[in-house]
Motif scaffolding. Structure first.
Motif, PDB file in Angstrom:
ATOM      1  N   MET A   1      92.192-109.635 -21.055  1.00 14.31           N
ATOM      2  CA  MET A   1      92.302-108.053 -21.362  1.00 14.31           C
ATOM      3  C   MET A   1      93.341-107.681 -22.444  1.00 14.31           C
ATOM      4  O   MET A   1      93.096-107.011 -23.177  1.00 14.31           O
ATOM      5  N   ASP A   2      94.341-108.517 -22.358  1.00 16.74           N
ATOM      6  CA  ASP A   2      95.365-107.986 -23.347  1.00 16.74           C
ATOM      7  C   ASP A   2      94.737-108.432 -24.826  1.00 16.74           C
ATOM      8  O   ASP A   2      94.951-107.580 -25.785  1.00 16.74           O
ATOM      9  N   GLU A   3      94.000-109.495 -25.031  1.00 17.84           N
ATOM     10  CA  GLU A   3      93.381-109.656 -26.146  1.00 17.84           C
ATOM     11  C   GLU A   3      92.540-109.023 -26.881  1.00 17.84           C
ATOM     12  O   GLU A   3      92.480-108.284 -27.868  1.00 17.84           O
ATOM     13  N   TYR A   4      91.449-108.505 -25.698  1.00 21.70           N
ATOM     14  CA  TYR A   4      90.494-107.438 -26.142  1.00 21.70           C
ATOM     15  C   TYR A   4      91.144-106.163 -26.138  1.00 21.70           C
ATOM     16  O   TYR A   4      90.873-105.047 -27.202  1.00 21.70           O
ATOM     17  N   ALA A   5      92.204-105.772 -25.722  1.00 24.25           N
ATOM     18  CA  ALA A   5      92.910-104.400 -25.531  1.00 24.25           C
ATOM     19  C   ALA A   5      93.461-104.381 -27.250  1.00 24.25           C
ATOM     20  O   ALA A   5      93.501-103.268 -27.741  1.00 24.25           O
ATOM     21  N   SER A   6      94.052-105.461 -27.664  1.00 21.29           N
ATOM     22  CA  SER A   6      94.707-105.408 -29.168  1.00 21.29           C
ATOM     23  C   SER A   6      93.525-105.303 -30.019  1.00 21.29           C
ATOM     24  O   SER A   6      93.639-104.468 -31.045  1.00 21.29           O
ATOM     25  N   PHE A   7      92.519-105.953 -29.778  1.00 21.59           N
ATOM     26  CA  PHE A   7      90.996-105.568 -30.705  1.00 21.59           C
ATOM     27  C   PHE A   7      90.892-104.120 -30.686  1.00 21.59           C
ATOM     28  O   PHE A   7      90.634-103.546 -31.700  1.00 21.59           O
ATOM     29  N   VAL A   8      90.743-103.673 -29.340  1.00 16.32           N
ATOM     30  CA  VAL A   8      90.130-102.147 -29.531  1.00 16.32           C
ATOM     31  C   VAL A   8      91.275-101.036 -30.080  1.00 16.32           C
ATOM     32  O   VAL A   8      90.834-100.286 -30.763  1.00 16.32           O
ATOM     33  N   ASN A   9      92.551-101.343 -29.530  1.00 20.61           N
ATOM     34  CA  ASN A   9      93.465-100.635 -30.518  1.00 20.61           C
ATOM     35  C   ASN A   9      93.520-100.583 -32.159  1.00 20.61           C
ATOM     36  O   ASN A   9      93.861-100.025 -32.737  1.00 20.61           O
ATOM     37  N   MET A  10      93.299-101.930 -32.429  1.00 18.44           N
ATOM     38  CA  MET A  10      93.220-102.041 -34.096  1.00 18.44           C
ATOM     39  C   MET A  10      91.941-101.412 -34.533  1.00 18.44           C
ATOM     40  O   MET A  10      92.131-100.623 -35.524  1.00 18.44           O
ATOM     41  N   ALA A  11      90.812-101.249 -33.791  1.00 15.70           N
ATOM     42  CA  ALA A  11      89.497-100.833 -34.212  1.00 15.70           C
ATOM     43  C   ALA A  11      89.888 -99.213 -34.229  1.00 15.70           C
ATOM     44  O   ALA A  11      89.674 -98.427 -35.083  1.00 15.70           O
ATOM     45  N   LEU A  12      90.734 -98.767 -33.070  1.00 17.87           N
ATOM     46  CA  LEU A  12      91.131 -97.308 -33.037  1.00 17.87           C
ATOM     47  C   LEU A  12      91.994 -96.815 -33.943  1.00 17.87           C
ATOM     48  O   LEU A  12      91.452 -95.787 -34.635  1.00 17.87           O
ATOM     49  N   VAL A  13      93.026 -97.661 -34.266  1.00 16.64           N
ATOM     50  CA  VAL A  13      93.796 -97.194 -35.510  1.00 16.64           C
ATOM     51  C   VAL A  13      93.004 -97.002 -36.730  1.00 16.64           C
ATOM     52  O   VAL A  13      93.185 -96.133 -37.691  1.00 16.64           O
ATOM     53  N   GLN A  14      91.841 -98.078 -36.988  1.00 14.62           N
ATOM     54  CA  GLN A  14      91.337 -97.989 -38.191  1.00 14.62           C
ATOM     55  C   GLN A  14      90.403 -96.544 -38.142  1.00 14.62           C
ATOM     56  O   GLN A  14      90.221 -95.880 -39.355  1.00 14.62           O
ATOM     57  N   ILE A  15      89.890 -96.070 -36.896  1.00 14.13           N
ATOM     58  CA  ILE A  15      89.008 -95.061 -37.026  1.00 14.13           C
ATOM     59  C   ILE A  15      89.790 -93.862 -37.223  1.00 14.13           C
ATOM     60  O   ILE A  15      89.468 -93.029 -37.974  1.00 14.13           O
ATOM     61  N   TYR A  16      91.009 -93.736 -36.718  1.00 19.00           N
ATOM     62  CA  TYR A  16      91.881 -92.741 -37.013  1.00 19.00           C
ATOM     63  C   TYR A  16      92.227 -92.749 -38.409  1.00 19.00           C
ATOM     64  O   TYR A  16      92.622 -91.388 -38.850  1.00 19.00           O
ATOM     65  N   ASP A  17      92.445 -94.037 -39.053  1.00 19.06           N
ATOM     66  CA  ASP A  17      92.670 -93.951 -40.403  1.00 19.06           C
ATOM     67  C   ASP A  17      91.786 -93.059 -41.435  1.00 19.06           C
ATOM     68  O   ASP A  17      92.199 -92.603 -42.248  1.00 19.06           O
ATOM     69  N   VAL A  18      90.444 -93.380 -41.066  1.00 16.82           N
ATOM     70  CA  VAL A  18      89.537 -92.836 -41.718  1.00 16.82           C
ATOM     71  C   VAL A  18      89.451 -91.388 -41.451  1.00 16.82           C
ATOM     72  O   VAL A  18      89.195 -90.730 -42.361  1.00 16.82           O
ATOM     73  N   SER A  19      89.520 -90.899 -40.311  1.00 18.15           N
ATOM     74  CA  SER A  19      89.678 -89.492 -40.133  1.00 18.15           C
ATOM     75  C   SER A  19      90.816 -88.765 -40.617  1.00 18.15           C
ATOM     76  O   SER A  19      90.429 -87.764 -41.246  1.00 18.15           O
ATOM     77  N   SER A  20      91.931 -89.518 -40.793  1.00 15.14           N
ATOM     78  CA  SER A  20      92.750 -88.678 -41.634  1.00 15.14           C
ATOM     79  C   SER A  20      92.801 -88.886 -42.967  1.00 15.14           C
ATOM     80  O   SER A  20      93.091 -87.920 -43.671  1.00 15.14           O
ATOM     81  N   ILE A  21      92.023 -89.758 -43.438  1.00 19.06           N
ATOM     82  CA  ILE A  21      91.987 -89.705 -44.979  1.00 19.06           C
ATOM     83  C   ILE A  21      90.962 -88.392 -45.350  1.00 19.06           C
ATOM     84  O   ILE A  21      91.039 -87.680 -46.269  1.00 19.06           O
ATOM     85  N   VAL A  22      89.617 -88.369 -44.267  1.00 16.29           N
ATOM     86  CA  VAL A  22      88.623 -87.153 -44.573  1.00 16.29           C
ATOM     87  C   VAL A  22      89.668 -86.031 -44.245  1.00 16.29           C
ATOM     88  O   VAL A  22      89.215 -85.004 -45.097  1.00 16.29           O
ATOM     89  N   PHE A  23      90.121 -85.893 -43.387  1.00 16.09           N
ATOM     90  CA  PHE A  23      91.113 -84.505 -43.046  1.00 16.09           C
ATOM     91  C   PHE A  23      91.909 -84.037 -44.216  1.00 16.09           C
ATOM     92  O   PHE A  23      91.999 -82.901 -44.458  1.00 16.09           O
TER      93      PHE A  23
ATOM     94  N   PHE B   1      82.094-102.903 -30.286  1.00 11.20           N
ATOM     95  CA  PHE B   1      82.796-103.106 -29.382  1.00 11.20           C
ATOM     96  C   PHE B   1      82.210-104.094 -28.242  1.00 11.20           C
ATOM     97  O   PHE B   1      83.092-104.973 -27.438  1.00 11.20           O
ATOM     98  N   LEU B   2      80.754-104.219 -28.027  1.00 10.30           N
ATOM     99  CA  LEU B   2      80.289-104.955 -26.900  1.00 10.30           C
ATOM    100  C   LEU B   2      80.364-106.360 -27.243  1.00 10.30           C
ATOM    101  O   LEU B   2      80.236-107.222 -26.317  1.00 10.30           O
ATOM    102  N   GLU B   3      80.054-106.845 -28.470  1.00  5.95           N
ATOM    103  CA  GLU B   3      80.093-108.156 -28.618  1.00  5.95           C
ATOM    104  C   GLU B   3      81.231-109.019 -28.182  1.00  5.95           C
ATOM    105  O   GLU B   3      81.023-110.169 -27.585  1.00  5.95           O
TER     106      GLU B   3
END
Length: 600
Positions: A48-70, A200-202
């Motif tokens: 779970m720690d490994e997958y949580a790190s993966f999810v957090n990394m993905a969420l950070v990138q998504i928030y980065d994209v939103s910040s760029i557009v905003f 996220f599912l794969e």
């Protein structure tokens, strides 16, 4: 009787199966009751720690994209342009295009993002690749209403109409954010960032807890984020979600028991970034096969069984395994047609009277007889095929010669001396070529010379009433084709064209299409009936051509050509019969391109 191979195998494997499986079953049901559950717990936390790190990394990138557009000046300039009623429509459209290009560039810079779409409250949306649409149907979507009224920013796995319109009907996970303000209800514009749920599912599907355990990604309300509907089959786990959310611990273990008395282990971990929750559920009985003690016990016992099995296999290999393996190898060589290789691998004859020895001897005799019969049949078939081809080839020469002699007789009676000389010269060159029957094939250039001599005779005979054209592509004269396949087709074309009208038009075309040579003869005659075309195609599928040698039909030339091409090329030969551009019959011979001169 005990020395029979069948009896020895039965006794040995019955004893082996009863002893091995009986002992393994006993160890399994006795040792599994002392399982150390901490092993699966620590393993689950690590995964779970490994997958949580993966999810957090993905969420950070998504928030980065939103910040760029905003925060982009492009977005602000676009909003100001569309909000100014004094600006012309062209300038507003240019602003829309610039924003779409900016979204395209931003999407390409982040591989995890499927699409970015900006929605305007007036009922317009803009996405990448110059997608600008006045369509307010998005206001009817549940995610839009929940965002405006409740401020819910994350949308669980769903089908986005934009992705479906782009022929990408996959589930997406979306982040919704306002533009120009931080309050969703007051925003005139909003962005929707889509990420494939499969992203996220794969990696989540590759994480296993035991053999039947599953890990779910849930939102703050305990609902599946990625559309994992299997979570609904665990109602006991759903009841514990409120307790887990109110618990200050970031991870933990809860033991569940359903109405049937089946126990499950629930392992959870909270994600700090957006209050999501990882929940792993695994049946308690599924853990028994993963414990070290049971594995060690089974490994020791399995090793003992392996040693015994190896000793038994060595003992039996001389009687069964080794001869059968060599026999199977010989069968594979027979399947490939290598009879010499098969005979080298067939075991030598033994004096014993067991089943393997009998099978080996019988198979050796069968291979020898099969090779003899195949060789004999192949030689007979080849000789018959060569004889048929030569007979068909010889059928063409008399057929053409008789027609030409009739023409010479007619010219002599008309006292057309100069034309008679020209016909005799052309006929001499043609006969010199046709008498060279040692080779079945000829270069295309030589065949076309033969055709030109023949057409010159036809032009003398019919004068202005015959219009002949010959079109050939360059660099094809060295291609090798069977002899005398064009002249009979030209003769038929002229004959049937004059049968219906006073003037005949015949077109001969030689062209290349990829690795195939296409020879076409078209005329303005009455054409070929559908029934005759079907009859010719049926005849081309047979391998016996004696009926063509005996036929007296008017289509002897065409049948002869098709038969010889079929004999030489086999399945590589094709032909087409159509109405043609001269509104008569058009016959195309489709041959594989070959070089060199070889016999059939």
């Amino acid at each position: 009787m005990f020395y029979s191979l069948k009896n020895r195998l039965i006794v040995f494997f019955v004893v082996l199966l009863f002893v091995s499986f009986g002992t393994m079953s006993y160890l399994f049901f006795t040792e599994s009751r002392s399982i150390i559950r901490s092993y699966i717990e620590s393993s689950a936390y690590e995964k779970m720690d490994e997958y949580a790190s993966f999810v957090n990394m993905a969420l950070v990138q998504i928030y980065d994209v939103s910040s760029i557009v905003f925060n982009s000046s492009m977005t602000k300039s676009w909003d100001n342009t569309l909000s100014d009623p004094a600006l012309p429509a062209g300038e507003k459209m240019l602003a829309n295009i610039n924003l779409s290009q900016f979204l395209t560039q931003t999407t390409n810079n982040y591989s995890i993002v499927s699409s970015i779409t900006v929605y305007r409250q007036e009922g317009m949306w803009i996405s990448a690749d110059n997608q600008i649409t006045d369509d307010s149907s998005f206001k009817n979507e549940p995610w839009y209403d929940q965002f405006k009224t409740k401020g819910i920013q994350w949308v669980s796995a769903h089908q986005d109409p934009l992705e479906v319109r782009r022929l990408k009907p996959f589930d997406v996970l979306s982040l919704l954010l306002p533009i120009g303000t931080f309050e969703p209800s007051q925003s005139k514009n909003m962005m929707k960032i889509n990420v494939r749920a499969e992203f996220f599912l794969e990696p989540l599907n590759r994480i296993h807890l035991g053999e039947k355990g599953t890990i779910f990604l849930l939102d703050g309300n305990g609902q599946s984020v990625l559309g994992q509907h299997e979570f609904a089959s665990h109602p006991e786990a759903a009841k514990k979600m409120e307790t887990i959310r109110n618990n200050a611990q970031q991870n933990g273990v809860i033991y569940l028991e359903n109405e049937d008395g089946v126990k499950d282990i629930l392992v959870y971990k909270k994600l700090k970034l957006n209050n999501w929750l990882l929940v792993g559920i695994v049946p308690e009985v599924d853990l028994y096969g993963k414990l070290y003690k049971l594995r060690t016990s089974m490994l020791i016992f399995g090793s003992l069984l392996l040693v015994g099995a190896i000793a038994a296999a060595i003992w039996l290999s001389h009687g069964i395994s080794k001869p059968l393996s060599r026999l199977a190898s010989g069968m594979r060589y027979v399947q490939m047609g290598d009879f010499d290789g098969a005979e080298k691998r067939i075991p030598a004859e033994e004096k014993g009277r067991n089943e393997v020895s009998y099978v080996t001897t019988t198979f050796r005799n069968m291979v020898s007889q099969l090779r003899f019969h195949i060789k004999t049949e192949f030689e007979l078939k080849l000789l018959r095929q060569q004889a048929e081809y030569k007979a068909l080839l010889m059928q063409i020469n008399p057929h053409f010669l008789f027609n030409t002699l009739e023409l010479l007789s007619s010219l002599a009676m008309q006292q057309r001396t100069q034309d008679t000389v020209r016909v005799i010269e052309a006929l001499g060159k043609m006969m010199r070529f046709s008498l060279r029957i040692s080779n079945d094939l000829t270069p295309l250039g030589e065949e076309l010379k033969y055709v030109r001599h023949y057409t010159s005779i036809l032009q003398i005979r019919f004068a202005d009433r015959l219009h002949l054209t010959l079109e050939e592509e360059e660099n094809l004269r060295d291609c090798v084709i069977p002899k005398f396949i064009l002249q009979p087709l030209i003769e038929n074309a002229v004959k049937y064209s004059f049968k219906e009208q006073a003037e005949a038009k015949v077109m001969i075309r030689v062209r290349r299409e990829e690795a195939r040579l296409i020879l076409t003869v078209a005329d303005n005659g009455s054409g070929i009936t559908k029934e005759l075309s079907q009859e010719l195609r049926a005849e081309s599928l047979t391998t016996h051509f004696e009926h063509i040698l005996k036929t007296r039909s008017e289509q002897i030339g065409l049948r002869n050509v098709l038969a010889r091409c079929q004999l030489y090329y086999g399945n590589l030969f094709e032909f087409e019969i159509t109405s043609g551009e001269l509104e008569g019959a058009s016959i195309s011979l489709i041959l594989p391109i070959q070089g060199g001169t070889i016999d059939v």
